[in-house]
Design a protein around this motif. Structure first.
Motif, mmCIF file in Angstrom:
data_model
loop_
_atom_site.group_PDB
_atom_site.id
_atom_site.type_symbol
_atom_site.label_atom_id
_atom_site.label_comp_id
_atom_site.label_asym_id
_atom_site.label_seq_id
_atom_site.Cartn_x
_atom_site.Cartn_y
_atom_site.Cartn_z
ATOM 1 N N VAL A 231 9.865 28.682 -45.842
ATOM 2 C CA VAL A 231 9.375 28.431 -47.090
ATOM 3 C C VAL A 231 8.385 29.449 -47.503
ATOM 4 C CG1 VAL A 231 7.419 26.857 -48.732
ATOM 5 C CG2 VAL A 231 9.752 26.080 -47.143
ATOM 6 N N VAL A 232 7.611 29.973 -46.885
ATOM 7 C CA VAL A 232 6.697 30.705 -47.299
ATOM 8 C C VAL A 232 7.139 32.333 -47.397
ATOM 9 C CG1 VAL A 232 4.976 32.643 -46.265
ATOM 10 C CG2 VAL A 232 5.007 29.760 -44.965
ATOM 11 N N SER A 233 8.236 32.462 -46.012
ATOM 12 C CA SER A 233 9.091 33.986 -46.488
ATOM 13 C C SER A 233 9.367 33.525 -48.167
ATOM 14 C CB SER A 233 10.410 34.114 -45.937
ATOM 15 O OG SER A 233 9.949 33.991 -44.492
ATOM 16 N N LYS A 234 10.413 32.485 -48.495
ATOM 17 C CA LYS A 234 10.802 32.754 -50.061
ATOM 18 C C LYS A 234 9.702 32.778 -50.598
ATOM 19 C CE LYS A 234 14.320 31.480 -51.843
ATOM 20 N NZ LYS A 234 15.127 31.892 -52.088
ATOM 21 N N LEU A 235 8.146 32.066 -50.267
ATOM 22 C CA LEU A 235 6.801 32.160 -51.925
ATOM 23 C C LEU A 235 6.821 33.717 -51.602
ATOM 24 C CD1 LEU A 235 5.034 28.850 -51.052
ATOM 25 C CD2 LEU A 235 6.596 29.673 -52.983
ATOM 26 N N LYS A 236 6.822 33.763 -50.605
ATOM 27 C CA LYS A 236 6.276 35.406 -51.141
ATOM 28 C C LYS A 236 7.428 36.546 -50.994
ATOM 29 C CE LYS A 236 3.289 35.706 -46.992
ATOM 30 N NZ LYS A 236 3.751 36.226 -45.076
ATOM 31 N N SER A 237 8.223 36.504 -51.188
ATOM 32 C CA SER A 237 9.758 37.102 -51.952
ATOM 33 C C SER A 237 9.670 36.914 -53.739
ATOM 34 C CB SER A 237 10.926 37.009 -50.938
ATOM 35 O OG SER A 237 11.579 35.784 -51.877
ATOM 36 N N SER A 238 9.024 36.066 -53.786
ATOM 37 C CA SER A 238 8.867 35.718 -55.448
ATOM 38 C C SER A 238 7.300 35.949 -55.753
ATOM 39 C CB SER A 238 9.636 33.966 -55.867
ATOM 40 O OG SER A 238 8.142 33.163 -55.324
ATOM 41 N N LYS A 239 7.177 36.610 -55.121
ATOM 42 C CA LYS A 239 5.080 36.191 -55.606
ATOM 43 C C LYS A 239 4.789 35.438 -56.138
ATOM 44 C CE LYS A 239 7.126 40.669 -55.200
ATOM 45 N NZ LYS A 239 6.409 41.787 -54.011
ATOM 46 N N ALA A 240 5.214 34.226 -55.796
ATOM 47 C CA ALA A 240 4.690 33.435 -55.717
ATOM 48 C C ALA A 240 3.120 33.201 -54.950
ATOM 49 C CB ALA A 240 5.091 32.659 -55.375
ATOM 50 N N ILE A 241 3.442 33.892 -53.663
ATOM 51 C CA ILE A 241 1.901 33.671 -53.151
ATOM 52 C C ILE A 241 1.733 35.311 -52.282
ATOM 53 C CG2 ILE A 241 1.706 31.673 -52.559
ATOM 54 C CD1 ILE A 241 2.989 32.990 -49.096
ATOM 55 N N SER A 242 0.901 35.884 -52.176
ATOM 56 C CA SER A 242 0.132 37.514 -51.651
ATOM 57 C C SER A 242 1.470 37.453 -50.099
ATOM 58 C CB SER A 242 -1.363 37.466 -50.952
ATOM 59 O OG SER A 242 -1.379 38.193 -52.979
ATOM 60 N N GLU A 243 2.092 38.979 -50.237
ATOM 61 C CA GLU A 243 2.896 39.108 -49.009
ATOM 62 C C GLU A 243 1.437 38.980 -47.597
ATOM 63 O OE1 GLU A 243 5.312 42.726 -49.213
ATOM 64 O OE2 GLU A 243 5.953 41.839 -51.043
ATOM 65 N N ASP A 244 0.196 39.280 -48.026
ATOM 66 C CA ASP A 244 -1.082 39.020 -46.998
ATOM 67 C C ASP A 244 -1.963 38.914 -47.548
ATOM 68 O OD1 ASP A 244 -3.074 39.427 -44.472
ATOM 69 O OD2 ASP A 244 -2.550 42.058 -44.908
#
Length: 476
Positions: A231-244
């Motif tokens: 989930v966290v990987s998908k959210l980061k890749s879609s720019k829904a949450i920050s990568e860092d």
């Protein structure tokens, strides 16, 4: 904690990923989304049931004029929108699993107290504190959901919880018709029981939600370690949450960047117009229906069908918008429905045609709103810029609501509401025009970003650009 530990997925197949893709979002849909939907649903019951109480005799019982009633509505919205930005900025630090349930519980207490008022002063005090305690709910839920779902899945979920607005319009009339039969029980009139029973239910739900609502995708207990990582990987890749996440700290610079973003500014204008339509119909649709010649209980029941159509249209359009990424087209399409509906109401005095016009205007106002909110959530990053952008458009919506309460409350006499109807037609046209401008701007920006990606590597780009990054593709 293990939520952040990377499991061994090197040997996982595409089939395994597809299985996770199907499973994880359904789990959020079963646990997170129903809680958010219920929160917003009951917030609208407690905000808008004053319209049903008015039809049931509250205004006469308190001996207040139309101007005084409008002032009470205005006094609700002023503290409401002043709380939206501050609450969104502290939501991440305090924790949505604490802040949102706390707001629900507090406003439930205030909502129930409206059933014990005996004067206009008491009504004003209750409406002020109701707005103060409810203010952060809507932008908070939007921000909360935007951290649980990828951008391409967000509108369907926002629509599901936002469609509760149309369900509120439908079922509040039915519920009010039943509750008012308690008239005289305990020495209380029927309109007072509307406030008391709905407010008490809110308090119970608020306490219950403290134990159910998760803080973030990284900490949910109903996902396995592998599912949380996915989930966290998908959210980061879609720019829904920050990568860092460690670099995504609060800064007033991000608040300023939000309001200076052209897409945020244009959507503030769109949502101001849309908010006027939405709040006007939410507060006054039962009164408008009563003005068509229906009696009190009959008017409550006749107010239901337009909201049911709005609910169905919202759900269908959300699926299409998420599938094809067409937020702007959705907003424009339903704004045209508003133009048709308000034009019908303005052009005739026929009771039946005016009632039919509500199916267009209510559906247009309620079905376009989720697309407007999702559009801003999709196109703002990082977290605090998104939080600010969502809060700004929510403030704009409530400012439109204040205008609507005066237009329909006292500046435009019933039953024709001529000045209000003409204003709403102009606002609907304004939504079409400004949404088209925003769509053109985002399309041009995406083309410019595509050219930038051809001429530079991602690591050569400065940090903290957020949605200005060439690798952030705007949703149209």
């Amino acid at each position: 904690m293990d939520a952040l530990n990377k499991p061994d997925l090197n040997n996982s197949s595409e089939q395994d990923s597809a299985t996770l893709e199907d499973v994880v979002w359904k789990k959020f849909d079963r646990w997170v989304l129903p809680m958010c939907t219920a929160m917003y649903l009951i917030s609208l019951f407690d905000m808008n049931n004053i319209g049903n109480a008015r039809v049931a005799g509250m205004q006469t019982a308190l001996n207040i004029s139309d101007n005084q009633y409008t002032m009470a509505l205005t006094l609700t919205l002023v503290p409401y929108f002043t709380m939206e930005l501050p609450s969104n900025l502290i939501l991440k630090r305090v924790g949505p699993n604490r802040l949102l349930p706390a707001m629900v519980t507090m406003w439930g207490i205030v909502a129930a107290m409206q059933g014990f008022i005996t004067s206009y002063t008491g009504l004003l005090l209750c409406r002020f504190f109701l707005g103060l305690t409810q203010g952060g709910v809507f932008p908070g839920i939007v921000l909360y959901l935007s951290s649980f779902y990828p951008r391409e899945r967000l509108q369907t979920r926002i629509t599901i919880f936002f469609a509760s607005t149309s369900l509120t319009g439908a079922f509040s009339g039915l519920l009010a018709a039943v509750i008012t039969k308690m008239d005289g029980i305990g020495g209380k009139p029927g309109w007072a029981w509307i406030f008391i029973l709905e407010g008490l239910f809110t308090v119970v739900f608020g306490i219950f939600s403290f134990f159910i609502l998760p803080r973030s995708p990284e900490t949910v207990r109903f996902l396995s370690s592998e599912e949380r990582y996915y989930v966290v990987s998908k959210l980061k890749s879609s720019k829904a949450i920050s990568e860092d996440d460690t670099k995504d700290q609060f800064s007033w610079i991000e608040v300023v960047r939000a309001i200076r973003s052209p897409q945020v500014f244009m959507l503030c204008v769109v949502v101001f117009f849309g908010g006027a339509l939405l709040f006007g119909l939410a507060f006054f649709e039962p009164t408008i229906v009563a003005g068509l010649g229906y009696t009190s209980t009959r008017a409550q029941l006749m107010s239901v069908p337009p909201f049911m159509l709005a609910f169905l249209a919202s759900m269908i359009s959300a699926f299409v918008s998420d599938r094809y990424g067409c937020r702007g087209i959705t907003v424009i399409f339903f704004a045209i429905w508003c133009i048709i509906g308000f034009s019908m109401f303005y052009a005739t005095t026929s009771q039946h045609v005016r009632y039919a016009s509500l199916f267009f205007s209510v559906t247009g106002a309620y079905a376009s709103a989720p697309a407007e909110i999702t559009w801003i959530a999709n196109n703002s990053a990082p977290h605090f810029r998104r939080a600010s952008g969502i809060a700004f458009v929510s403030v704009a919506s409530n400012a439109g609501g204040i205008l609507a309460t005066w237009l329909l409350g006292s500046l435009s006499p019933a039953p024709n509401y001529t000045a209000a109807t003409v204003t709403f037609i102009a606002m609907s046209i304004g939504i079409v025009v400004v949404s088209s401008l925003n769509l053109s701007y985002l399309l041009r920006e995406n083309r410019a970003k595509a050219q930038m990606r051809l001429s530079m590597a991602k690591h050569d780009e400065p940090e903290h650009l957020g949605d200005r990054s060439a690798w952030f593709i705007y949703t149209l």
